[in-house]
Design a protein around this motif. Structure first.
Motif, PDB file in Angstrom:
ATOM      1  N   ILE A  43      40.809  39.818  33.455  1.00 41.06           N
ATOM      2  CA  ILE A  43      42.920  39.267  34.228  1.00 41.06           C
ATOM      3  C   ILE A  43      42.677  37.878  32.449  1.00 41.06           C
ATOM      4  O   ILE A  43      41.736  37.352  32.526  1.00 41.06           O
ATOM      5  CB  ILE A  43      42.801  38.615  34.942  1.00 41.06           C
ATOM      6  N   LEU A  44      43.704  38.446  31.994  1.00 39.86           N
ATOM      7  CA  LEU A  44      44.662  37.613  30.985  1.00 39.86           C
ATOM      8  C   LEU A  44      45.429  37.047  30.968  1.00 39.86           C
ATOM      9  O   LEU A  44      46.220  37.411  31.560  1.00 39.86           O
ATOM     10  CB  LEU A  44      44.036  38.344  29.503  1.00 39.86           C
ATOM     11  N   GLY A  45      45.758  35.656  31.264  1.00 37.16           N
ATOM     12  CA  GLY A  45      46.231  35.167  31.892  1.00 37.16           C
ATOM     13  C   GLY A  45      46.440  34.105  33.270  1.00 37.16           C
ATOM     14  O   GLY A  45      46.441  34.963  34.421  1.00 37.16           O
ATOM     15  N   GLY A  46      45.917  32.534  33.070  1.00 39.34           N
ATOM     16  CA  GLY A  46      46.282  32.046  34.356  1.00 39.34           C
ATOM     17  C   GLY A  46      47.098  32.178  34.715  1.00 39.34           C
ATOM     18  O   GLY A  46      47.248  30.265  35.458  1.00 39.34           O
ATOM     19  N   GLY A  47      48.665  32.024  34.686  1.00 40.07           N
ATOM     20  CA  GLY A  47      49.580  31.308  35.495  1.00 40.07           C
ATOM     21  C   GLY A  47      49.664  32.305  36.787  1.00 40.07           C
ATOM     22  O   GLY A  47      48.568  33.384  37.484  1.00 40.07           O
ATOM     23  N   ILE A  48      50.372  31.937  37.372  1.00 40.42           N
ATOM     24  CA  ILE A  48      50.879  32.499  38.254  1.00 40.42           C
ATOM     25  C   ILE A  48      50.380  33.915  39.323  1.00 40.42           C
ATOM     26  O   ILE A  48      49.580  34.790  39.929  1.00 40.42           O
ATOM     27  CB  ILE A  48      51.754  32.366  39.659  1.00 40.42           C
ATOM     28  N   THR A  49      51.283  34.772  38.176  1.00 43.35           N
ATOM     29  CA  THR A  49      50.477  36.021  38.167  1.00 43.35           C
ATOM     30  C   THR A  49      49.386  36.888  38.607  1.00 43.35           C
ATOM     31  O   THR A  49      48.374  38.007  38.922  1.00 43.35           O
ATOM     32  CB  THR A  49      51.498  36.833  37.023  1.00 43.35           C
ATOM     33  N   GLY A  50      48.593  35.902  37.106  1.00 43.64           N
ATOM     34  CA  GLY A  50      47.436  36.366  37.082  1.00 43.64           C
ATOM     35  C   GLY A  50      46.337  35.786  38.002  1.00 43.64           C
ATOM     36  O   GLY A  50      45.391  36.399  38.573  1.00 43.64           O
ATOM     37  N   ALA A  51      46.654  34.417  38.646  1.00 39.39           N
ATOM     38  CA  ALA A  51      45.909  33.523  39.651  1.00 39.39           C
ATOM     39  C   ALA A  51      46.172  34.818  41.176  1.00 39.39           C
ATOM     40  O   ALA A  51      45.534  35.109  41.878  1.00 39.39           O
ATOM     41  CB  ALA A  51      46.755  32.181  40.364  1.00 39.39           C
ATOM     42  N   GLY A  52      47.496  35.520  41.627  1.00 36.83           N
ATOM     43  CA  GLY A  52      47.929  36.456  42.278  1.00 36.83           C
ATOM     44  C   GLY A  52      46.620  37.807  42.031  1.00 36.83           C
ATOM     45  O   GLY A  52      46.214  38.088  43.597  1.00 36.83           O
ATOM     46  N   ILE A  53      46.797  38.309  41.130  1.00 38.83           N
ATOM     47  CA  ILE A  53      45.480  39.204  40.895  1.00 38.83           C
ATOM     48  C   ILE A  53      44.560  39.062  40.877  1.00 38.83           C
ATOM     49  O   ILE A  53      43.321  39.026  41.493  1.00 38.83           O
ATOM     50  CB  ILE A  53      45.676  40.202  38.913  1.00 38.83           C
ATOM     51  N   ALA A  54      43.715  37.838  40.855  1.00 38.88           N
ATOM     52  CA  ALA A  54      42.370  37.535  40.842  1.00 38.88           C
ATOM     53  C   ALA A  54      42.300  37.527  42.794  1.00 38.88           C
ATOM     54  O   ALA A  54      41.030  37.307  43.177  1.00 38.88           O
ATOM     55  CB  ALA A  54      41.868  36.111  40.391  1.00 38.88           C
ATOM     56  N   ARG A  55      43.188  36.978  43.557  1.00 42.04           N
ATOM     57  CA  ARG A  55      42.744  36.921  44.905  1.00 42.04           C
ATOM     58  C   ARG A  55      43.034  37.749  45.056  1.00 42.04           C
ATOM     59  O   ARG A  55      42.214  38.541  46.450  1.00 42.04           O
ATOM     60  CB  ARG A  55      44.702  35.873  45.196  1.00 42.04           C
ATOM     61  N   GLU A  56      43.777  38.745  44.977  1.00 40.18           N
ATOM     62  CA  GLU A  56      44.237  39.974  45.023  1.00 40.18           C
ATOM     63  C   GLU A  56      42.451  40.566  45.449  1.00 40.18           C
ATOM     64  O   GLU A  56      42.270  41.855  46.103  1.00 40.18           O
ATOM     65  CB  GLU A  56      44.474  41.196  44.910  1.00 40.18           C
ATOM     66  N   ALA A  57      41.848  40.744  43.792  1.00 34.70           N
ATOM     67  CA  ALA A  57      41.148  41.357  44.016  1.00 34.70           C
ATOM     68  C   ALA A  57      39.642  40.776  44.825  1.00 34.70           C
ATOM     69  O   ALA A  57      38.787  41.143  45.640  1.00 34.70           O
ATOM     70  CB  ALA A  57      39.929  41.551  42.266  1.00 34.70           C
ATOM     71  N   ALA A  58      39.382  39.250  44.747  1.00 34.35           N
ATOM     72  CA  ALA A  58      38.428  38.925  46.072  1.00 34.35           C
ATOM     73  C   ALA A  58      38.158  39.224  46.761  1.00 34.35           C
ATOM     74  O   ALA A  58      37.596  39.254  47.158  1.00 34.35           O
ATOM     75  CB  ALA A  58      38.481  37.195  45.407  1.00 34.35           C
ATOM     76  N   LEU A  59      39.396  39.213  47.312  1.00 30.30           N
ATOM     77  CA  LEU A  59      39.605  39.547  48.894  1.00 30.30           C
ATOM     78  C   LEU A  59      39.520  41.238  48.797  1.00 30.30           C
ATOM     79  O   LEU A  59      39.199  41.152  50.232  1.00 30.30           O
ATOM     80  CB  LEU A  59      41.317  39.787  49.794  1.00 30.30           C
ATOM     81  N   ARG A  60      39.233  41.901  47.905  1.00 30.69           N
ATOM     82  CA  ARG A  60      38.617  43.207  48.717  1.00 30.69           C
ATOM     83  C   ARG A  60      37.568  43.122  47.566  1.00 30.69           C
ATOM     84  O   ARG A  60      36.774  44.074  47.904  1.00 30.69           O
ATOM     85  CB  ARG A  60      39.892  44.108  47.397  1.00 30.69           C
ATOM     86  N   GLY A  61      36.752  42.209  47.027  1.00 36.01           N
ATOM     87  CA  GLY A  61      35.724  42.594  46.795  1.00 36.01           C
ATOM     88  C   GLY A  61      35.254  42.395  45.562  1.00 36.01           C
ATOM     89  O   GLY A  61      34.008  43.439  45.093  1.00 36.01           O
ATOM     90  N   ILE A  62      36.542  43.161  44.719  1.00 32.60           N
ATOM     91  CA  ILE A  62      36.561  43.152  43.382  1.00 32.60           C
ATOM     92  C   ILE A  62      36.312  41.417  42.608  1.00 32.60           C
ATOM     93  O   ILE A  62      36.929  40.979  42.770  1.00 32.60           O
ATOM     94  CB  ILE A  62      37.647  43.232  43.318  1.00 32.60           C
ATOM     95  N   SER A  63      34.775  42.403  42.015  1.00 33.30           N
ATOM     96  CA  SER A  63      34.803  40.634  41.045  1.00 33.30           C
ATOM     97  C   SER A  63      35.613  40.297  39.443  1.00 33.30           C
ATOM     98  O   SER A  63      35.935  41.981  39.057  1.00 33.30           O
ATOM     99  CB  SER A  63      33.413  41.114  40.697  1.00 33.30           C
ATOM    100  N   PHE A  64      35.548  39.089  39.307  1.00 36.40           N
ATOM    101  CA  PHE A  64      36.692  39.290  37.916  1.00 36.40           C
ATOM    102  C   PHE A  64      35.652  38.305  37.610  1.00 36.40           C
ATOM    103  O   PHE A  64      35.651  37.192  37.197  1.00 36.40           O
ATOM    104  CB  PHE A  64      38.104  38.741  39.086  1.00 36.40           C
ATOM    105  N   LEU A  65      36.538  38.694  35.644  1.00 43.17           N
ATOM    106  CA  LEU A  65      36.410  36.926  35.228  1.00 43.17           C
ATOM    107  C   LEU A  65      38.047  36.953  35.125  1.00 43.17           C
ATOM    108  O   LEU A  65      38.428  38.015  34.516  1.00 43.17           O
ATOM    109  CB  LEU A  65      36.018  37.848  33.829  1.00 43.17           C
TER     110      LEU A  65
END
Length: 567
Positions: A39-61
């Motif tokens: 995920i490129l971008g640590g604003g609210i959109t990137g943060a939201g994508i990270a949360r959606e991924a984590a809740l589904r067990g998808i690892s992210f950088l």
């Protein structure tokens, strides 16, 4: 691909440690691990994508070339709202989605997303007639409450001019025909972003990494698919590459620049500049919030925030440097003149300004003025695995992130989602850091800590940190000097700063003062030097800075403050 996650990360109000002292370890993890998603971008959109991924067990950088929320996501009107003004534009779908998300967020983060009463008024000769005000607020609440398990933070009502005069005596009475009272919610946008990233990290159980001050220099596409992202650590200068079959470009107004690093072009972005000024609330004399229509048909918000008021915002096309926009004299006059017209005794001038800030909205290009542009988002997928998302609102970050992740799964960039995970409401659950005031007070009483700090300070810490405030309170009880105010008249204390340094990845003084807290916002620019010299030694002791580095950090922060003050 493992889908296990650690759901019980909170121990006595603390999340997993996340300190800039451990940055070298985090960089090593970023270089040596395989991630499902970059995920490129640590604003609210990137943060939201990270949360959606984590809740589904998808690892992210997740990486950002600056600090988390350094751009648009720390420079908004600090509102989680439906967007009443979008109803006359016919954006009913956006308003419906926004109020539903607002209602959920108020339940998910009750300490951070809080009800705020607004006034929307009809004046003689105005475009806003009494009938329009009545219809608008009725429709707004209907969209909010119909067929939704989460309800509006409050019900609208209408006031006659004499009732309004008692409720808001400083407000203009001449020509007032009707005042409507409705509810949205206020927040701290930077903290909402940070808490979303923290939750994503913790839900990943240590499998994912989030790093600020790491920039994507190049995105390699081979045989029509993303293969590698070349990164540089802007703190230490090291360069490394990570393999990636799926990359989310959530860089906002920098989206076109990011795509250019993959050899792609994009001309659909339309940056729009919005500025805010902050003044003492007593100078205006209002109690609740106002949505004020100007003669040019734009709205200006007057928003109470403790002892200060936020006034904003402008909405103009922007063609300057993207990294650090600032408020100008003309923009300031535009906002102050609006408030002075509706609050005749205020007579605000530049001498009343405590602080200013400016942000850029990553609007999707449409004809007409930026104010008329839809706040709908746009997802672009050329079929390479590099998927870009632009536009949207702070309030709707969760469905935006869900839509992107769902698309990446359908296109085969990520694993196929199970039927529960595909549901739009899958992530509509309470944040683990979320805590009501009543629950917080019960915890403090059970731990015998109700006397550790004054109630005003406890309320401030609760509203900022939720569950995390319990740990701060405990430190203040253990060492009472850590709970003493860093500046008279403000609730900031050393225990709070130490919590930030241990759990919130803040390597610089400006990160602490401008985004982890609102020190830069609510403390007068005239006092910033004094406050910075009190906060900087706390970071120096924690990070073992020498005198030269400490002075450099203070100077960098004060240079930033000077750029925001144009007079």
């Amino acid at each position: 691909m493992s889908r296990a996650r650690n759901a019980d990360f909170h121990v006595a109000g603390k999340s997993l440690a996340w300190s800039a002292r451990d940055r070298a370890d985090l960089l090593t993890q970023a270089q040596t691990r395989d991630f499902d998603l970059v995920i490129l971008g640590g604003g609210i959109t990137g943060a939201g994508i990270a949360r959606e991924a984590a809740l589904r067990g998808i690892s992210f950088l997740l990486v950002d070339k600056g600090d988390f929320a350094v751009g648009t996501s720390s420079r908004s009107s600090k509102l989680v709202h439906g967007g009443l003004r979008y109803l006359p534009q016919g954006d009913v779908g956006l308003v419906r989605e926004s109020v539903m998300e607002r209602n959920w967020l108020q339940r998910a983060l009750p300490h951070l997303v809080r009800p705020l009463a607004f006034h929307y008024c009809a004046f003689k000769g105005s475009k806003d007639t009494p009938l329009m005000v009545r219809l608008g607020l009725t429709a707004y609440d209907l969209l909010s409450n119909a067929f939704d398990r989460f309800k509006s933070p409050g019900r609208h009502r209408f006031l006659k001019p004499d009732q309004m005069a008692k409720r808001e005596p400083a407000f203009c009475r001449e020509g007032l025909q009707l005042a409507g009272v409705y509810f949205d919610t206020s927040t701290d946008d930077a903290r909402l972003t940070l808490e979303t990233i923290k939750e994503a990290r913790d839900l990943s159980g240590g499998r994912s990494v989030a790093l600020n001050y790491v920039e994507a220099e190049r995105i390699r596409v081979e045989a029509g698919r993303v293969s590698t992202v070349d990164l540089v650590d802007r703190e230490g200068g090291s360069r490394f590459s990570v393999r990636a079959s799926c990359v989310a470009n959530a860089t906002g107004v920098w989206s076109s620049e990011t795509l250019a690093r993959a050899g792609q072009e994009d001309h659909r972005l339309r940056p729009s500049k919005g500025v805010h000024v902050v003044v003492p609330r007593a100078r205006i004399g209002h109690h609740d919030a106002f949505a004020l229509r100007r003669p040019d048909d734009r709205f200006v918000f007057v928003l109470p925030r403790g002892e200060v008021s936020l006034i904003g915002t402008t909405d103009e096309d922007y063609h300057g440097p993207l990294d650090d926009p600032h408020c100008t004299q003309a923009e300031c006059d535009y906002l102050l003149d609006t408030v002075n017209a509706y609050f005749p005794e205020a007579r605000l001038g530049t001498a009343d300004i405590l602080s200013t800030y400016a942000g850029l909205r990553p609007l999707v290009f449409e004809e007409g003025s930026p104010s008329d542009n839809s706040r709908q988002h746009l997802i672009q997928d050329p079929g390479t695995g590099l998927v870009s998302i632009t536009g949207g609102k702070l309030t709707t970050f969760r469905p935006m992130a869900w839509e992107l992740l769902s698309l990446c799964s359908k296109r085969g960039y990520l694993r196929r989602l199970g039927w529960r995970e595909r549901r739009r409401s899958f992530s509509m659950r309470r944040y683990k850091v979320g805590l009501s005031w009543e629950a917080f007070e019960a915890i403090t009483r059970d731990l015998g800590m109700e006397g550790a700090l004054p109630e005003a300070t406890r309320r401030y810490l609760h509203q900022k940190y939720g569950q995390g405030a319990v740990g701060i309170l405990r430190e203040a009880k253990r060492a009472p000097e850590l709970g003493q105010p860093l500046m008279e008249g403000h609730p900031f204390c050393a225990a709070e700063v130490q919590h930030i340094l241990a759990f919130e990845q803040a390597p610089h003084l400006i990160d602490v003062m401008a985004r982890r807290t609102e020190m830069a916002l609510v403390v007068s620019h005239r006092l910033q030097g004094d406050l910075a010299t009190r906060v900087a030694p706390l970071l120096a002791a924690y990070y073992r800075w020498d005198a030269s580095r400490t002075a450099e950090e203070v100077q960098t922060y004060l240079d930033h403050i000077r750029r925001t003050i144009f007079f």
